[in-house]
Design an enzyme around this catalytic site. Structure first.
Site, short mmCIF file in Angstrom:
data_model
loop_
_atom_site.label_atom_id
_atom_site.label_comp_id
_atom_site.label_asym_id
_atom_site.label_seq_id
_atom_site.Cartn_x
_atom_site.Cartn_y
_atom_site.Cartn_z
N LYS A 1 0.84 -1.20 0.00
CA LYS A 1 0.00 0.00 0.00
C LYS A 1 0.88 1.25 0.00
CE LYS A 1 -1.89 2.73 2.87
NZ LYS A 1 -1.75 4.01 2.14
N CYS B 1 13.31 10.30 7.64
CA CYS B 1 13.20 9.81 9.02
C CYS B 1 14.54 9.87 9.73
CB CYS B 1 12.65 8.39 9.03
SG CYS B 1 13.45 7.32 7.85
N GLU C 1 9.65 15.17 15.99
CA GLU C 1 10.06 15.08 14.59
C GLU C 1 9.28 16.13 13.80
OE1 GLU C 1 8.91 11.49 12.33
OE2 GLU C 1 10.97 11.45 11.62
N GLU D 1 9.57 0.76 10.89
CA GLU D 1 10.61 1.78 10.69
C GLU D 1 9.91 3.11 10.86
OE1 GLU D 1 12.46 4.49 9.63
OE2 GLU D 1 12.72 3.84 7.54
P1 NAI Z 1 1.47 8.04 8.49
O1 NAI Z 1 2.19 7.14 9.43
O2 NAI Z 1 0.03 8.32 8.75
O3 NAI Z 1 1.56 7.45 7.00
C1 NAI Z 1 2.44 6.45 6.57
C2 NAI Z 1 1.66 5.35 5.86
O4 NAI Z 1 0.79 4.70 6.77
C3 NAI Z 1 0.76 5.83 4.72
O5 NAI Z 1 0.79 4.89 3.69
C4 NAI Z 1 -0.61 5.87 5.38
O6 NAI Z 1 -1.67 5.75 4.46
C5 NAI Z 1 -0.54 4.67 6.28
N1 NAI Z 1 -1.46 4.69 7.41
C6 NAI Z 1 -2.00 5.78 8.05
N2 NAI Z 1 -2.81 5.38 9.05
C7 NAI Z 1 -2.79 4.04 9.06
C8 NAI Z 1 -3.42 3.04 9.89
N3 NAI Z 1 -4.20 3.38 10.90
N4 NAI Z 1 -3.16 1.74 9.62
C9 NAI Z 1 -2.35 1.39 8.62
N5 NAI Z 1 -1.73 2.28 7.81
C10 NAI Z 1 -1.94 3.59 8.03
O7 NAI Z 1 2.28 9.40 8.42
P2 NAI Z 1 1.75 10.85 7.95
O8 NAI Z 1 0.47 11.18 8.63
O9 NAI Z 1 1.78 10.90 6.49
O10 NAI Z 1 2.90 11.77 8.54
C11 NAI Z 1 2.87 12.18 9.90
C12 NAI Z 1 4.25 12.25 10.48
O11 NAI Z 1 4.83 10.96 10.52
C13 NAI Z 1 5.25 13.08 9.69
O12 NAI Z 1 5.15 14.43 10.01
C14 NAI Z 1 6.55 12.47 10.11
O13 NAI Z 1 6.95 13.03 11.32
C15 NAI Z 1 6.22 11.02 10.32
N6 NAI Z 1 6.57 10.17 9.16
C16 NAI Z 1 7.70 9.41 9.23
C17 NAI Z 1 8.10 8.66 8.14
C18 NAI Z 1 9.33 7.84 8.16
O14 NAI Z 1 9.95 7.65 7.13
N7 NAI Z 1 9.71 7.27 9.28
C19 NAI Z 1 7.36 8.69 6.88
C20 NAI Z 1 6.14 9.49 6.91
C21 NAI Z 1 5.82 10.21 8.02
#
Ligand code: NAI
Ligand code: MG
Length: 492
Positions: A197, A305, A402, A271
């Site tokens: 996804k 990240c 972050e 991660e």
């Molecule tokens: P997110 O964690 O919501 O999104 C990442 C992925 O998870 C997306 O594909 C999203 O559709 C999916 N997702 C969201 N809710 C879910 C759920 N309940 N169950 C399963 N999958 C789910 O991150 P978001 O809201 O885009 O960003 C928020 C913050 O997270 C950012 O400001 C950043 O600090 C952090 N982040 C860290 C990342 C990393 O590489 N470690 C990548 C993206 C965001």
């Protein structure tokens, strides 16, 4: 180009060169109006009947529509992956499996310009990065894991490694294709099948990748792609019939997933976020360190990240280093991601821009001193000026949370012991950087840092042969290298 943001531009800007625009041709990507789901080797309409739009964050232009997969769609994708696993993929000769991965790697190389433009259009990152970092690394991951496919018994001698089964994979928007490669390459090399996804703001390269799967004649169902937002991700996590889940994204969602899967027997790797310390000692080569600091936090708009978002500077070099850094900041070109001169592209989404703004406002309120170079920002799209905070206390939100944007928080230290203490004073533990001329000091520091990756005299370097992953709230499990095979295998 429009308004000029000017705030505390106390350091004189160096001679500014006018660059002629150098746009990459965007018509190399044929973007369709709509993309369905990729299930069982075919593109299908979603049973949910729902679609959403992906925009370009640099122009707010609507690029295409993509399916919002519902529970039934996700179930179909998981069944297709199961069928493909049972009916052949787990049993074909490992050297044959490797051939598919090599093919995918070569096709990505051949189509790299097209993919780089697609990545920059859909996600906002500068073409210089998608072209020189994301694409070569994505191909390198497939090449690297292709090489392991027929050597698993040597990687894990006497342990009889076997594929896990169906791997569900949820990825973020900061490195859409690269995260896809980090997930899919080791999964397939170990003989698993996949339901992936992509993130809702950046599904384009994943949809183009389904075309690569067809071109490589990958058997149907080995890779399935379900697009959608967090709700689709949640359906995938809750699906019966997945054997393994790999997630990259926020710590918040990571915790939800861990809670959901506790006790189910589904293998899990997470991660998550980071708040890395980039530590500069007084004997470091300062100009090199400045380049490393800039690369550490302004690379990919800080949507990284493992970004070096906390700069720890030894007090004796504080002034010269900050001066050099401010000067360097004023040379960064912010703007059109498709322009080859652009250093800092668009913020990935409106929501992310708001998150950055909120945290930056908190930094000012809590008493940190903000520096932003004079910078011309385009009128449309989501942008944030590369920002530097000095006078930051460890307790400030900008030193703890972050930000995931082009915002650096500067702290100081006097002794190596103090540097270690401050570096480790975070809930995260993903990466760190050390700048010093002394090899012995690097080793002394590395032993004491709670971070999965520690770079010395460099930052944000990636290689498929090197494991990557976190401690504490940055998650668990490793991706990359031989270590990255392990989560996709079961052992006797
Ligand atoms: P997110 O964690 O919501 O999104 C990442 C992925 O998870 C997306 O594909 C999203 O559709 C999916 N997702 C969201 N809710 C879910 C759920 N309940 N169950 C399963 N999958 C789910 O991150 P978001 O809201 O885009 O960003 C928020 C913050 O997270 C950012 O400001 C950043 O600090 C952090 N982040 C860290 C990342 C990393 O590489 N470690 C990548 C993206 C965001
Ligand atoms: Mg988009």
């Amino acid at each position: 180009m429009a308004h000029v943001e000017k705030r505390q531009a106390s350091v004189p800007a160096p001679l500014e060169w006018e660059y002629a625009p150098a746009p990459e041709a965007r018509d190399i990507v044929q973007i369709r109006d709509r993309y369905g789901l990729f299930i069982g080797g075919e593109e299908v309409e979603p049973r949910s009947g729902e679609w959403f739009t992906s925009i370009s964050p640099s122009s707010e232009e609507q690029l295409f529509e993509v399916a919002q997969a519902g529970k039934e769609d996700v179930g179909l994708a998981v069944s297709a992956a199961r069928d493909a696993f049972v009916n052949g993929w787990s049993e074909i000769a490992p050297a044959e499996r490797a051939k598919y991965l090599f093919r995918i790697a070569r096709i990505l190389q051949e189509r790299s310009r097209e993919f780089a433009v697609a990545e920059s259009l859909d996600g906002g990152k500068p073409i210089r990065e998608s072209r020189d970092v994301d694409l070569p690394l994505a191909a390198a991951h497939f090449f690297y894991y292709a090489g392991w496919a027929d050597k698993l018994e040597y990687a894990f001698p006497q342990r009889d490694p076997k594929p896990v089964g169906v791997a569900a994979q949820i990825i973020p928007w900061n490195f859409p294709l690269l995260m896809l490669a980090w997930k899919i390459a080791p999964a397939l090399a170990c003989g698993n099948t996949v339901v992936l996804k992509p993130a809702e703001t950046t599904p384009l390269t994943a949809m183009l990748f389904t075309d690569v799967c067809r071109q490589a004649e990958l058997p149907p169902g080995v890779v399935n792609v379900v697009t959608g937002d967090g709700a689709t991700g949640a359906h995938l996590v809750k699906s019966e019939g997945i054997d393994k889940l790999a997630f990259t994204g926020s710590t918040e969602v990571g915790k939800l997933i861990q809670r959901e899967l506790a006790g189910t027997g589904v293998k899990l790797t997470l991660e998550l976020g980071g708040k890395a310390a980039n530590i500069v000692f007084d004997d470091a080569a300062l100009d090199q360190a400045v380049e490393g600091i800039v690369n550490g936090i302004y690379f990919n708009q800080g949507h990284v990240c493992c970004a070096g978002s906390r700069l720890l500077v030894q007090e004796s070099i504080y002034e010269p280093l900050i001066d050099k850094l401010k000067r360097r900041l004023s040379t960064l070109r912010v703007g059109d991601p498709l322009d080859k001169n652009t250093d800092v592209g668009a913020i990935n989404s409106k929501a992310q821009l708001e998150r950055i703004r909120e945290l930056v406002a908190s930094g000012e309120e809590e008493g940190a001193e903000i520096y932003q170079p004079p910078c011309r920002l385009p009128e449309r799209g989501y942008w944030f000026v590369p920002t530097l905070f000095t006078n930051v206390a460890q307790s400030y939100r900008i030193a703890q949370e972050e930000i995931f944007g082009p915002v650096l928080s500067v702290l100081t230290f006097r002794t190596p012991e103090e540097a270690v203490e401050k570096a480790n004073n975070t809930a995260y533990g993903l990466s760190a950087g050390i700048w010093t001329e002394k090899g012995s000091r690097i080793l002394w520091m590395v032993e004491r840092m709670r971070a999965g990756v520690v770079w010395a005299n460099t930052f944000n370097r990636f290689d498929p042969s090197s494991p990557f992953g976190g401690y504490k709230e940055s998650g668990f499990g490793r991706e990359g290298g031989r270590h990255g095979l392990e989560p996709y295998l079961t052992f006797e």
